[in-house]
Write a protein that holds these residues in place. Structure first.
Motif, mmCIF file in Angstrom:
data_model
loop_
_atom_site.group_PDB
_atom_site.id
_atom_site.type_symbol
_atom_site.label_atom_id
_atom_site.label_comp_id
_atom_site.label_asym_id
_atom_site.label_seq_id
_atom_site.Cartn_x
_atom_site.Cartn_y
_atom_site.Cartn_z
ATOM 1 N N ASN A 127 0.838 -1.184 0.186
ATOM 2 C CA ASN A 127 0.018 0.032 -0.077
ATOM 3 C C ASN A 127 0.963 1.178 -0.049
ATOM 4 O O ASN A 127 0.669 2.143 -0.856
ATOM 5 C CB ASN A 127 -1.010 -0.068 1.025
ATOM 6 C CG ASN A 127 -1.878 1.288 1.150
ATOM 7 O OD1 ASN A 127 -2.551 1.315 0.072
ATOM 8 N ND2 ASN A 127 -2.031 1.917 2.337
ATOM 9 N N CYS A 128 1.582 1.360 1.123
ATOM 10 C CA CYS A 128 2.525 2.807 0.982
ATOM 11 C C CYS A 128 3.972 2.594 0.562
ATOM 12 O O CYS A 128 4.522 3.515 0.523
ATOM 13 C CB CYS A 128 2.383 3.055 2.692
ATOM 14 S SG CYS A 128 3.381 1.982 3.411
ATOM 15 N N ASN A 129 4.369 1.438 0.216
ATOM 16 C CA ASN A 129 5.713 1.057 -0.213
ATOM 17 C C ASN A 129 6.732 1.260 0.478
ATOM 18 O O ASN A 129 7.982 1.097 0.277
ATOM 19 C CB ASN A 129 6.030 1.988 -1.538
ATOM 20 C CG ASN A 129 6.837 0.999 -2.465
ATOM 21 O OD1 ASN A 129 6.725 -0.002 -2.724
ATOM 22 N ND2 ASN A 129 7.632 1.859 -3.392
ATOM 23 N N GLN A 130 6.601 1.318 1.822
ATOM 24 C CA GLN A 130 7.643 1.413 3.140
ATOM 25 C C GLN A 130 8.131 0.324 3.336
ATOM 26 O O GLN A 130 7.492 -0.818 3.165
ATOM 27 C CB GLN A 130 7.223 2.465 3.900
ATOM 28 C CG GLN A 130 6.391 1.835 5.108
ATOM 29 C CD GLN A 130 6.060 2.560 6.496
ATOM 30 O OE1 GLN A 130 7.153 2.953 7.075
ATOM 31 N NE2 GLN A 130 4.894 2.763 6.837
ATOM 32 N N ARG A 131 9.439 0.215 3.841
ATOM 33 C CA ARG A 131 10.092 -0.998 4.245
ATOM 34 C C ARG A 131 9.064 -1.760 5.274
ATOM 35 O O ARG A 131 8.646 -1.421 6.125
ATOM 36 C CB ARG A 131 11.459 -0.936 4.682
ATOM 37 C CG ARG A 131 12.251 -1.911 4.808
ATOM 38 C CD ARG A 131 12.867 -2.633 3.405
ATOM 39 N NE ARG A 131 12.926 -1.478 2.344
ATOM 40 C CZ ARG A 131 14.130 -0.914 2.271
ATOM 41 N NH1 ARG A 131 15.282 -1.239 3.083
ATOM 42 N NH2 ARG A 131 14.434 -0.064 1.213
ATOM 43 N N VAL A 141 5.995 -7.114 7.792
ATOM 44 C CA VAL A 141 4.412 -6.309 8.306
ATOM 45 C C VAL A 141 5.077 -4.926 8.148
ATOM 46 O O VAL A 141 6.197 -4.487 8.468
ATOM 47 C CB VAL A 141 3.893 -6.462 9.877
ATOM 48 C CG1 VAL A 141 3.448 -7.986 9.878
ATOM 49 C CG2 VAL A 141 5.167 -6.101 10.924
ATOM 50 N N CYS A 142 3.964 -3.964 7.612
ATOM 51 C CA CYS A 142 4.242 -2.599 7.688
ATOM 52 C C CYS A 142 4.153 -2.046 8.944
ATOM 53 O O CYS A 142 2.988 -2.184 9.482
ATOM 54 C CB CYS A 142 3.343 -2.079 6.489
ATOM 55 S SG CYS A 142 3.182 -0.184 6.293
ATOM 56 N N LEU A 143 4.717 -0.921 9.384
ATOM 57 C CA LEU A 143 4.475 -0.303 10.645
ATOM 58 C C LEU A 143 3.135 0.535 10.665
ATOM 59 O O LEU A 143 2.361 0.501 11.600
ATOM 60 C CB LEU A 143 5.598 0.686 10.940
ATOM 61 C CG LEU A 143 6.748 0.002 11.311
ATOM 62 C CD1 LEU A 143 7.781 0.895 11.625
ATOM 63 C CD2 LEU A 143 6.580 -1.014 12.411
ATOM 64 N N ASP A 144 2.648 0.739 9.472
ATOM 65 C CA ASP A 144 1.489 1.592 9.505
ATOM 66 C C ASP A 144 0.302 0.761 8.856
ATOM 67 O O ASP A 144 -0.687 1.096 9.513
ATOM 68 C CB ASP A 144 1.667 2.806 8.336
ATOM 69 C CG ASP A 144 2.424 3.876 8.815
ATOM 70 O OD1 ASP A 144 2.580 4.101 9.987
ATOM 71 O OD2 ASP A 144 3.206 4.408 7.920
ATOM 72 N N HIS A 145 0.358 -0.337 8.270
ATOM 73 C CA HIS A 145 -0.701 -1.081 7.834
ATOM 74 C C HIS A 145 -0.791 -2.495 8.130
ATOM 75 O O HIS A 145 -1.491 -3.415 7.619
ATOM 76 C CB HIS A 145 -0.863 -1.060 6.199
ATOM 77 C CG HIS A 145 -0.850 0.454 5.723
ATOM 78 N ND1 HIS A 145 0.268 0.932 5.139
ATOM 79 C CD2 HIS A 145 -1.821 1.253 5.698
ATOM 80 C CE1 HIS A 145 -0.021 2.252 4.798
ATOM 81 N NE2 HIS A 145 -1.391 2.500 5.112
ATOM 82 N N TRP A 146 0.297 -2.985 9.022
ATOM 83 C CA TRP A 146 0.422 -4.338 9.571
ATOM 84 C C TRP A 146 0.502 -5.218 8.155
ATOM 85 O O TRP A 146 1.155 -5.111 7.240
ATOM 86 C CB TRP A 146 -0.665 -4.647 10.653
ATOM 87 C CG TRP A 146 -0.146 -5.770 11.177
ATOM 88 C CD1 TRP A 146 -0.742 -6.914 11.462
ATOM 89 C CD2 TRP A 146 1.056 -5.879 12.240
ATOM 90 N NE1 TRP A 146 0.169 -7.883 12.127
ATOM 91 C CE2 TRP A 146 1.004 -7.114 12.764
ATOM 92 C CE3 TRP A 146 1.801 -4.831 12.536
ATOM 93 C CZ2 TRP A 146 1.999 -7.390 13.778
ATOM 94 C CZ3 TRP A 146 2.923 -5.177 13.503
ATOM 95 C CH2 TRP A 146 2.950 -6.392 14.180
HETATM 96 ZN ZN LIG Z 1 2.008 0.344 4.411
#
Ligand SMILES: [Zn+2]
Length: 244
Positions: A127-131, A141-146
């Motif tokens: 979704n946000c493309n962050q690591r 897991v994404c820190l913002d979107h799990w």
């Molecule tokens: Zn994310």
């Protein structure tokens, strides 16, 4: 040399003794009649030249011009695997990184070594493309979107490549490393469990010393980005198996 055509496409590899039958100059955009090839399998079905292979460029067939027009209408440019002839690594290093038409080339090299200090893959949030981060050694897991959107895995393998007189640093990007391994990054990380992206899996270590043909771009810092690869060692293995 390898030819592609779009849509219903099949790749034809012209081996050493037949490589001069066609060139970018005489063949791209033309109708080719190719005889006496064999059907082989490398990631998908493909054709390969044999000692009997012959090529006729724009052969004398009825409606030739109609065929040419029809392929033009399909709209995609026909391409070859490398739009330039194979050059040496030294010539590649001298290319102009500031010119998007002059910064590319294809070389036959050996994959000599890996940079063991750099990660070999990136895992990013869909979704946000962050690591994404490894959670409890089991999933990313994404820190913002799990894990709401899932993650995508991409190879980015730092290597040392060389040909007979030059050594260079080269980064194999996702498509190129997938070409080399015939295994996607997702498969490697999610299914085979290589969760530590700094630990180089055996499959990648096994590429060391193998001969490959690379499509490359030279960067401003003189590093080389590898966009596509052909694992020549593996192709010959496939061929040998078929002949047994
Ligand atoms: Zn994310």
């Amino acid at each position: 040399m390898n030819l592609y055509y779009c849509c219903n496409n099949i790749e034809i590899t012209f081996w050493e003794d037949k490589r001069n039958l066609i060139t970018d100059q005489n063949a791209v955009g033309k109708i080719l009649a190719v005889s006496s090839t064999i059907v082989t399998f490398f990631r998908e079905l493909q054709l390969e030249s044999t000692s009997a292979t012959a090529v006729s460029i724009n052969p004398p067939i009825p409606d030739l011009q109609q065929y040419i027009n029809r392929f033009k209408e399909i709209g995609e440019e026909p391409t070859t695997f490398h739009s330039q002839p194979i050059i040496t690594l030294a010539q590649m290093m001298q290319k102009n990184p500031d010119s998007i038409t002059q910064n590319k080339g294809a070389c036959n090299v050996t994959l000599a070594d890996f940079d063991h200090d750099k990660p070999l893959a990136y895992v990013n949030c869909n979704n946000c493309n962050q690591r994404a981060h490894l959670h409890e050694k089991s999933k990313f897991v994404c820190l913002d979107h799990w894990d709401d959107y899932g993650v995508k895995c991409m190879y980015c393998v730092n290597t040392i490549i060389k040909d007979k007189d030059t050594t260079a640093k080269a980064i194999f990007f996702d498509e190129a490393m997938t070409d080399m391994l015939e295994t996607t990054c997702e498969e490697m990380i999610m299914k085979r469990g290589y969760k530590d992206t700094k630990l180089i899996p055996d499959e990648i270590i096994a590429l060391q010393g193998q001969h490959c043909q690379l499509q490359m771009t030279i960067k401003k810092d003189k590093s080389i980005a590898v966009n596509r690869a052909k694992n020549l060692f593996r192709i010959h293995q496939h061929l040998q198996k078929q002949r047994e």
